[in-house]
Design a protein around this motif. Structure first.
Motif, PDB file in Angstrom:
ATOM      1  N   ASN A 192       0.835  -1.143  -0.096  1.00 17.07           N
ATOM      2  CA  ASN A 192      -0.129   0.041   0.061  1.00 17.07           C
ATOM      3  C   ASN A 192       0.797   1.283   0.072  1.00 17.07           C
ATOM      4  N   LYS A 193       1.560   1.369  -1.233  1.00 15.16           N
ATOM      5  CA  LYS A 193       2.640   2.512  -1.159  1.00 15.16           C
ATOM      6  C   LYS A 193       2.197   4.004  -1.135  1.00 15.16           C
ATOM      7  N   ALA A 194       1.063   3.973  -1.873  1.00 14.28           N
ATOM      8  CA  ALA A 194       0.620   5.422  -2.031  1.00 14.28           C
ATOM      9  C   ALA A 194       0.298   6.097  -0.460  1.00 14.28           C
ATOM     10  N   ASP A 195       0.788   7.379  -0.601  1.00 16.14           N
ATOM     11  CA  ASP A 195       0.842   8.158   0.473  1.00 16.14           C
ATOM     12  C   ASP A 195      -0.683   8.428   1.061  1.00 16.14           C
ATOM     13  N   LEU A 196      -0.793   8.249   2.465  1.00 17.15           N
ATOM     14  CA  LEU A 196      -2.030   8.404   3.011  1.00 17.15           C
ATOM     15  C   LEU A 196      -2.956   9.686   2.742  1.00 17.15           C
ATOM     16  N   GLU A 197      -2.137  10.638   2.801  1.00 18.45           N
ATOM     17  CA  GLU A 197      -2.713  11.918   2.586  1.00 18.45           C
ATOM     18  C   GLU A 197      -3.137  12.336   0.899  1.00 18.45           C
ATOM     19  N   ALA A 198      -2.504  11.641   0.131  1.00 16.03           N
ATOM     20  CA  ALA A 198      -2.755  11.484  -1.218  1.00 16.03           C
ATOM     21  C   ALA A 198      -4.221  10.800  -1.612  1.00 16.03           C
ATOM     22  N   ARG A 199      -4.120   9.518  -0.720  1.00 18.24           N
ATOM     23  CA  ARG A 199      -5.323   8.723  -0.883  1.00 18.24           C
ATOM     24  C   ARG A 199      -6.452   9.277  -0.509  1.00 18.24           C
ATOM     25  N   ILE A 200      -6.478  10.165   0.537  1.00 18.44           N
ATOM     26  CA  ILE A 200      -7.481  11.094   1.148  1.00 18.44           C
ATOM     27  C   ILE A 200      -8.045  11.885   0.172  1.00 18.44           C
ATOM     28  N   ASN A 201      -7.075  12.646  -0.349  1.00 20.43           N
ATOM     29  CA  ASN A 201      -7.427  13.679  -1.426  1.00 20.43           C
ATOM     30  C   ASN A 201      -7.922  13.044  -2.644  1.00 20.43           C
ATOM     31  N   ASN A 202      -7.560  12.025  -2.973  1.00 21.61           N
ATOM     32  CA  ASN A 202      -7.843  11.476  -4.289  1.00 21.61           C
ATOM     33  C   ASN A 202      -9.332  11.013  -4.257  1.00 21.61           C
ATOM     34  N   THR A 209      -2.538   6.841  10.586  1.00 23.34           N
ATOM     35  CA  THR A 209      -1.287   6.213  10.154  1.00 23.34           C
ATOM     36  C   THR A 209      -1.179   4.917  11.210  1.00 23.34           C
ATOM     37  N   LYS A 210      -1.177   5.441  12.307  1.00 20.01           N
ATOM     38  CA  LYS A 210      -1.079   4.379  13.433  1.00 20.01           C
ATOM     39  C   LYS A 210      -2.334   3.366  13.379  1.00 20.01           C
ATOM     40  N   ILE A 211      -3.401   3.594  13.042  1.00 17.86           N
ATOM     41  CA  ILE A 211      -4.599   2.723  12.551  1.00 17.86           C
ATOM     42  C   ILE A 211      -4.381   1.757  11.609  1.00 17.86           C
ATOM     43  N   GLU A 212      -3.766   2.282  10.565  1.00 18.06           N
ATOM     44  CA  GLU A 212      -3.526   1.335   9.454  1.00 18.06           C
ATOM     45  C   GLU A 212      -2.394   0.384   9.813  1.00 18.06           C
ATOM     46  N   ALA A 213      -1.179   0.647  10.698  1.00 18.08           N
ATOM     47  CA  ALA A 213      -0.265  -0.043  11.073  1.00 18.08           C
ATOM     48  C   ALA A 213      -0.575  -1.034  12.208  1.00 18.08           C
ATOM     49  N   ASN A 214      -1.335  -0.612  13.205  1.00 14.83           N
ATOM     50  CA  ASN A 214      -1.814  -1.687  14.374  1.00 14.83           C
ATOM     51  C   ASN A 214      -3.137  -2.131  14.200  1.00 14.83           C
ATOM     52  N   GLY A 221      -8.944  -7.074  12.647  1.00 15.50           N
ATOM     53  CA  GLY A 221      -8.917  -5.750  12.773  1.00 15.50           C
ATOM     54  C   GLY A 221      -7.988  -4.900  11.924  1.00 15.50           C
ATOM     55  N   ARG A 222      -7.878  -5.749  10.540  1.00 13.84           N
ATOM     56  CA  ARG A 222      -6.809  -5.064   9.600  1.00 13.84           C
ATOM     57  C   ARG A 222      -7.515  -3.998   9.085  1.00 13.84           C
TER      58      ARG A 222
END
Length: 593
Positions: free
Chosen positions: A436-446, A566-571, A582-583
């Motif tokens: 999931n390489k795309a930046d989180l902020e970029a995904r939200i904006n998209n 970011t922490k939610i995605e990681a943990n 819970g992923r």
């Protein structure tokens, strides 16, 4: 150790599969998904267990001692990892030896035939009215291969006795009382010394001495605080049974491999190797998903019928980014029901009384299973055509293993009936890389841009009524939480899913507004057992895999919670996250148009 054996049909044999109502054949040859005849491991286990019981009784062994011997090597209910000596023998399915030759000769030499039979009333010794039936059988000289996985620590005298019983299996399959099913057995390419009319004979002692035994002692000690993350590929080698619901003697299978299933298989594998169980409990694993690492989301819809202008295919949309209720020609959209895989067959069996040699009352079992090979393209599939070779299903995920484990490939067994020809799989690991390489902020904006365009495209049109409540929020950011596995929630009831999700995520005070129209939530109840000690787990409420939670938020407020997201995605979120539950993926790439 692995004991390979071959069974040669000296007379025709019946694999004892039930026929189909309304068809010409009452009892058909049991075949796998690719059209090859097969004897299930359950059947081989049953007849070998019976032969062991018969020989023990003939030797004058007491019933209690026989029961202990059979339970030790053939298993009993309640075999769990803790305090388990792992002596239970695993049986593979019996498959045709030369599949290519079988596929080429099936129409020429007629390796499958059929006969008629009639039932006789044993008291009157006359035919039972309307009892004429016909059945398929495998012709003589067909050769099948299988294997037994036996613990290397087995006593030599016990191994010798079990292999002697295997050598003396004389009949196989159904309808043995009708004079069919006679077989001859070879172990590791050799007949038993003294077998008439054959070559390549060896004594049982010689065969046992040539079996390879592995050293199960762990070479290194594991440390509890050093775990490494890997990507893994799970390749299915045999059909699998993943219990979803058990209703009496009927088992319905799940349509996905949960992380807890993979984790349990790995714990058992390394426990057999002699590693410390207390350390192995810290292994983590995600759900095994398709090779493209995408999950079928509940927001994915498709047209009810194929669309001619779209190449006679169904049109798919994602309801998070499209509020359309029907296609341009008026065809309605409905939920898309795609999944990782689906049940491909049913295994029907009966329990046979060892003493009476007849079916026990009420012991008919029906189990759904998932085949290990990929589905054929419907356009290329031809009736009764045998395909060779077939490609195994491969699934991917990530896991955490102790740092000291350097092995890259493991043969594990997942699901139910692991000792009866189901569940064999290969796990291959490699260095972890985030797909999931795309930046989180970029995904939200998209995602926000796509939702805004959908709303703007309907303003001033007849379809404006579909998005009227969203117009005032069209310039706000859209945050979508996609569940990539079941999420176990610590609540006794679901009263407001959108609010409860924010509580779990620690975002309740972050001014997130729940968008009910673009959220698609499924709930369920999770059952299960602890495979380590056999304790039944308490039923727990879950938001099921594929559920979608959508929220809107002001742009400046969105920037302030990026770190939390970011922490939610990681943990992950919820309970039992180490078992793959819970992923969460935030604003993942949407399917459809």
């Amino acid at each position: 150790m692995k004991v390979n054996y071959t069974i040669e049909l000296l007379l025709p044999a019946v694999t004892a599969s039930l026929g189909v109502i309304g068809k010409d054949i009452d009892v058909t040859v049991k075949k796998d998904k690719d059209g090859y005849p097969i004897f299930n491991g359950k059947h081989i286990k049953g007849i070998l267990r019976e032969r062991v019981y018969q020989f023990k009784r003939a030797l004058g062994v007491e019933e209690k001692e026989i029961e202990n011997f059979v339970n030790n090597y053939f298993g009993k209910e309640g075999n769990y990892i803790k305090n388990n000596s792992f002596n239970q023998i695993r049986f593979s399915n019996l498959t045709i030896k030369d599949k290519k030759s079988y596929a080429n000769k099936i129409n020429v030499e007629k390796l499958i035939g059929n006969r008629y039979g009639i039932r006789i009333n044993r008291k009157t010794r006359s035919t039972v009215p309307q009892s004429l039936f016909n059945y398929e059988f495998l012709s003589r000289n067909n050769v099948f291969v299988g294997s037994l996985d036996i613990n290397d620590n087995i006593k030599n005298e016990d191994l010798k006795f079990i292999l002697a019983c295997l050598f003396h299996l004389d009949k196989i399959g159904g309808m043995k009382s009708r004079g069919i099913g006679k077989v001859r057995v070879k172990i590791n390419g050799n007949y038993l010394e003294g077998e008439n009319g054959v070559v390549e004979t060896k004594s049982l002692d010689k065969i046992i001495s040539e079996l390879k035994r592995e050293d199960k002692k762990a070479s290194t000690e594991l440390k509890t605080d050093e775990f490494v993350k890997y990507n893994y590929t799970l390749e299915l080698e045999e059909p699998i049974v993943l219990k979803s619901i058990e209703l009496g003697n009927y088992i319905k299978t799940r349509n996905s491999v949960q992380g807890s299933t993979v984790r349990g298989a790995l714990i058992e594998y390394f426990c057999r190797k002699g590693y410390d169980l207390n350390v192995l409990k810290n292994i983590e694993a995600s759900d095994a998903t398709r090779e493209d690492n995408k999950v079928s989301l509940a927001s994915l819809f498709e047209t009810k019928y194929e669309i001619k202008n779209e190449g006679n295919k169904k049109v798919k949309i994602d309801k998070v980014i499209s509020s359309d209720t029907e296609y341009k020609d008026g065809t309605k959209y409905e939920r898309s029901s795609s999944s990782d895989f689906k049940a491909t067959g049913n295994e029907i069996s009966v329990k046979i009384s060892t003493k009476l040699k007849s079916a026990e009352n009420g012991m008919l079992f029906n189990t759904e299973y998932i085949n290990n090979t990929k589905e054929e393209d419907k356009n290329n599939k031809q009736k009764n055509e045998i395909k060779f070779p077939t490609e195994n299903i491969k699934l991917v995920g990530d896991l955490k293993l102790p740092k000291e484990i350097s092995q890259e490939k493991f043969i594990v067994y997942i699901g139910k009936y692991k000792f009866k020809g189901f569940g064999k799989a290969t796990i291959t690991i490699k260095k972890y890389s985030d797909t999931n390489k795309a930046d989180l902020e970029a995904r939200i904006n998209n995602l926000s841009d796509k939702v805004r365009k959908d709303i703007e495209s309907k303003i001033g049109k007849e379809t404006e009524k579909e998005i009227r409540n969203e117009i005032q929020d069209k310039d706000k950011k859209v945050i979508c939480f996609d569940l990539y596995s079941d999420m176990i929630i610590p609540f006794t009831d679901i009263y407001d899913a959108g609010e409860q999700f924010l509580m779990l995520a620690g975002l309740k005070d972050e001014n997130l507004k729940f968008n009910l129209k673009r959220s698609f939530i499924n709930t369920g109840k999770l059952e299960g057992f602890n495979i380590i000690n056999g304790v039944r787990k308490v039923d727990e409420l879950i938001f099921t895999k594929g559920s979608v939670f959508t929220y809107i938020i002001e742009e400046n407020a969105c920037d302030s919670i990026l770190e939390k997201l970011t922490k939610i995605e990681a943990n992950g979120l919820g309970l039992r996250k180490n078992e793959g539950f819970g992923r969460v993926r935030i604003c993942s790439e949407r399917g459809g148009k």
